[in-house]
Design a protein around this motif. Structure first.
Motif, PDB file in Angstrom:
ATOM      1  N   SER A  66       0.838  -1.191   0.000  1.00 47.25           N
ATOM      2  CA  SER A  66       0.000   0.000   0.000  1.00 47.25           C
ATOM      3  C   SER A  66       0.876   1.245   0.000  1.00 47.25           C
ATOM      4  N   SER A  67       0.263   2.355  -0.375  1.00 50.26           N
ATOM      5  CA  SER A  67       0.986   3.629  -0.368  1.00 50.26           C
ATOM      6  C   SER A  67       0.689   4.387   0.923  1.00 50.26           C
ATOM      7  N   LEU A  68       1.472   5.408   1.178  1.00 49.80           N
ATOM      8  CA  LEU A  68       1.232   6.269   2.331  1.00 49.80           C
ATOM      9  C   LEU A  68      -0.178   6.861   2.270  1.00 49.80           C
ATOM     10  N   ASP A  69      -0.613   7.266   1.081  1.00 50.12           N
ATOM     11  CA  ASP A  69      -1.949   7.840   0.910  1.00 50.12           C
ATOM     12  C   ASP A  69      -3.059   6.859   1.276  1.00 50.12           C
ATOM     13  N   GLN A  70      -2.807   5.567   1.159  1.00 49.90           N
ATOM     14  CA  GLN A  70      -3.797   4.555   1.519  1.00 49.90           C
ATOM     15  C   GLN A  70      -3.753   4.232   3.009  1.00 49.90           C
ATOM     16  N   VAL A  71      -2.577   4.191   3.586  1.00 46.85           N
ATOM     17  CA  VAL A  71      -2.387   3.737   4.969  1.00 46.85           C
ATOM     18  C   VAL A  71      -2.610   4.843   6.001  1.00 46.85           C
ATOM     19  N   LEU A  72      -2.071   6.021   5.742  1.00 42.84           N
ATOM     20  CA  LEU A  72      -2.105   7.089   6.739  1.00 42.84           C
ATOM     21  C   LEU A  72      -3.524   7.484   7.172  1.00 42.84           C
ATOM     22  N   PRO A  73      -4.480   7.679   6.263  1.00 40.81           N
ATOM     23  CA  PRO A  73      -5.827   8.053   6.727  1.00 40.81           C
ATOM     24  C   PRO A  73      -6.442   7.035   7.688  1.00 40.81           C
ATOM     25  N   THR A  74      -6.225   5.757   7.443  1.00 41.02           N
ATOM     26  CA  THR A  74      -6.762   4.723   8.331  1.00 41.02           C
ATOM     27  C   THR A  74      -6.111   4.794   9.712  1.00 41.02           C
ATOM     28  N   LEU A  75      -4.798   4.982   9.746  1.00 39.83           N
ATOM     29  CA  LEU A  75      -4.110   5.119  11.034  1.00 39.83           C
ATOM     30  C   LEU A  75      -4.589   6.372  11.768  1.00 39.83           C
ATOM     31  N   LEU A  76      -4.831   7.436  11.038  1.00 40.89           N
ATOM     32  CA  LEU A  76      -5.323   8.673  11.660  1.00 40.89           C
ATOM     33  C   LEU A  76      -6.729   8.485  12.209  1.00 40.89           C
ATOM     34  N   PHE A 107     -10.168  11.488   0.949  1.00 47.00           N
ATOM     35  CA  PHE A 107      -9.874  10.052   0.892  1.00 47.00           C
ATOM     36  C   PHE A 107     -11.122   9.179   0.969  1.00 47.00           C
ATOM     37  N   HIS A 108     -12.223   9.688   1.532  1.00 46.99           N
ATOM     38  CA  HIS A 108     -13.532   9.017   1.499  1.00 46.99           C
ATOM     39  C   HIS A 108     -14.510   9.964   0.825  1.00 46.99           C
ATOM     40  N   GLU A 109     -15.381   9.427   0.000  1.00 45.55           N
ATOM     41  CA  GLU A 109     -16.389  10.279  -0.643  1.00 45.55           C
ATOM     42  C   GLU A 109     -17.351  10.875   0.377  1.00 45.55           C
ATOM     43  N   GLU A 110     -17.673  10.098   1.419  1.00 43.44           N
ATOM     44  CA  GLU A 110     -18.700  10.518   2.373  1.00 43.44           C
ATOM     45  C   GLU A 110     -18.156  11.216   3.617  1.00 43.44           C
ATOM     46  N   SER A 111     -16.838  11.317   3.754  1.00 42.43           N
ATOM     47  CA  SER A 111     -16.302  11.966   4.949  1.00 42.43           C
ATOM     48  C   SER A 111     -14.895  12.503   4.682  1.00 42.43           C
ATOM     49  N   PHE A 112     -14.329  13.162   5.689  1.00 40.71           N
ATOM     50  CA  PHE A 112     -12.977  13.689   5.611  1.00 40.71           C
ATOM     51  C   PHE A 112     -12.366  13.601   6.996  1.00 40.71           C
ATOM     52  N   LEU A 113     -11.081  13.806   7.066  1.00 42.79           N
ATOM     53  CA  LEU A 113     -10.396  13.864   8.355  1.00 42.79           C
ATOM     54  C   LEU A 113     -10.143  15.333   8.692  1.00 42.79           C
ATOM     55  N   PRO A 114     -10.682  15.815   9.818  1.00 42.81           N
ATOM     56  CA  PRO A 114     -10.465  17.212  10.192  1.00 42.81           C
ATOM     57  C   PRO A 114      -8.983  17.441  10.488  1.00 42.81           C
ATOM     58  N   HIS A 115      -8.431  18.451   9.857  1.00 44.11           N
ATOM     59  CA  HIS A 115      -6.998  18.706  10.000  1.00 44.11           C
ATOM     60  C   HIS A 115      -6.677  20.137   9.604  1.00 44.11           C
ATOM     61  N   GLY A 116      -5.449  20.520   9.887  1.00 40.96           N
ATOM     62  CA  GLY A 116      -4.956  21.839   9.509  1.00 40.96           C
ATOM     63  C   GLY A 116      -3.453  21.830   9.394  1.00 40.96           C
ATOM     64  N   ARG A 117      -2.920  22.976   9.041  1.00 41.88           N
ATOM     65  CA  ARG A 117      -1.480  23.142   8.866  1.00 41.88           C
ATOM     66  C   ARG A 117      -0.909  23.928  10.032  1.00 41.88           C
ATOM     67  N   ALA A 118       0.300  23.588  10.423  1.00 41.63           N
ATOM     68  CA  ALA A 118       0.961  24.260  11.545  1.00 41.63           C
ATOM     69  C   ALA A 118       1.240  25.726  11.240  1.00 41.63           C
ATOM     70  N   ASP A 119       1.381  26.062   9.968  1.00 41.94           N
ATOM     71  CA  ASP A 119       1.693  27.437   9.585  1.00 41.94           C
ATOM     72  C   ASP A 119       0.444  28.283   9.318  1.00 41.94           C
ATOM     73  N   GLN A 120      -0.725  27.779   9.726  1.00 41.01           N
ATOM     74  CA  GLN A 120      -1.975  28.505   9.537  1.00 41.01           C
ATOM     75  C   GLN A 120      -2.626  28.798  10.887  1.00 41.01           C
ATOM     76  N   PRO A 121      -3.574  29.746  10.937  1.00 36.23           N
ATOM     77  CA  PRO A 121      -4.234  30.077  12.205  1.00 36.23           C
ATOM     78  C   PRO A 121      -4.932  28.860  12.824  1.00 36.23           C
ATOM     79  N   HIS A 122      -5.029  28.867  14.126  1.00 36.89           N
ATOM     80  CA  HIS A 122      -5.739  27.865  14.920  1.00 36.89           C
ATOM     81  C   HIS A 122      -5.099  26.476  14.883  1.00 36.89           C
ATOM     82  N   ALA A 123      -3.797  26.421  14.699  1.00 37.61           N
ATOM     83  CA  ALA A 123      -3.091  25.138  14.686  1.00 37.61           C
ATOM     84  C   ALA A 123      -3.327  24.380  15.988  1.00 37.61           C
ATOM     85  N   ASP A 124      -3.457  25.097  17.093  1.00 40.56           N
ATOM     86  CA  ASP A 124      -3.639  24.461  18.393  1.00 40.56           C
ATOM     87  C   ASP A 124      -4.976  23.746  18.524  1.00 40.56           C
TER      88      ASP A 124
END
Length: 152
Positions: free
Chosen positions: A15-25, A55-72
């Motif tokens: 598997s690729s990182l793109d396939q594995v990482l979302p499941t681990l997250l 990565f899923h048609e019906e959902s997403f993983l809530p996330h953000g970037r460290a260099d953007q507002p509200h990283a905390d």
């Protein structure tokens, strides 16, 4: 918590990182933990940012970037520096990013592509160095059926 995280190596072969990482997250968030993804390549973070929305048609993983507002406030934070701005308990190391500081981290996932000779060599070197430091290590490998199995 002991002060030193468990460090789990994930050897990608089928598997690729793109396939594995979302499941681990997803599993990390189900556990009630926050996640920090560290890469030393901005383009990788751009790709992951897009992938976590789609990565899923019906959902997403809530996330953000460290260099953007509200990283905390982010349940999953993408970062080049690896500074734990969101109080993550899980650290995901991708590409050749350094482990860095692990205060507050319960578990670290070092994910590497076993089909890439350089990545494989780097992972082996990391394993040896961390083992010599007395780190609590585990090695996970995919079976032919695609499931993860603890191999060491």
């Amino acid at each position: 918590m002991s002060g030193k995280p468990e460090i789990w190596f994930y050897h990608l072969e089928r598997s690729s990182l793109d396939q594995v990482l979302p499941t681990l997250l997803e599993k990390t968030l189900e556990r009630g933990w926050r996640a920090l993804i560290k890469s030393s390549h901005a383009h990788r973070l751009d790709d992951l940012d897009e992938r976590l929305w789609t990565f899923h048609e019906e959902s997403f993983l809530p996330h953000g970037r460290a260099d953007q507002p509200h990283a905390d406030r982010q349940p999953v934070l993408l970062s080049e520096s690896g500074e734990n701005l969101n109080g993550a308990q899980a650290l995901f190391i991708v590409d050749d990013a350094e482990l860095g500081a692990t205060e507050g981290i319960e578990r670290c996932f070092i994910i590497f592509d076993g089909r890439d000779a350089t990545a494989l060599q780097q992972a082996r070197g990391r394993w040896k160095a961390l083992k010599a430091q007395g780190a609590e290590l585990a090695y996970w490998r995919q079976t032919d059926a695609g499931r993860w199995e603890k191999a060491a």
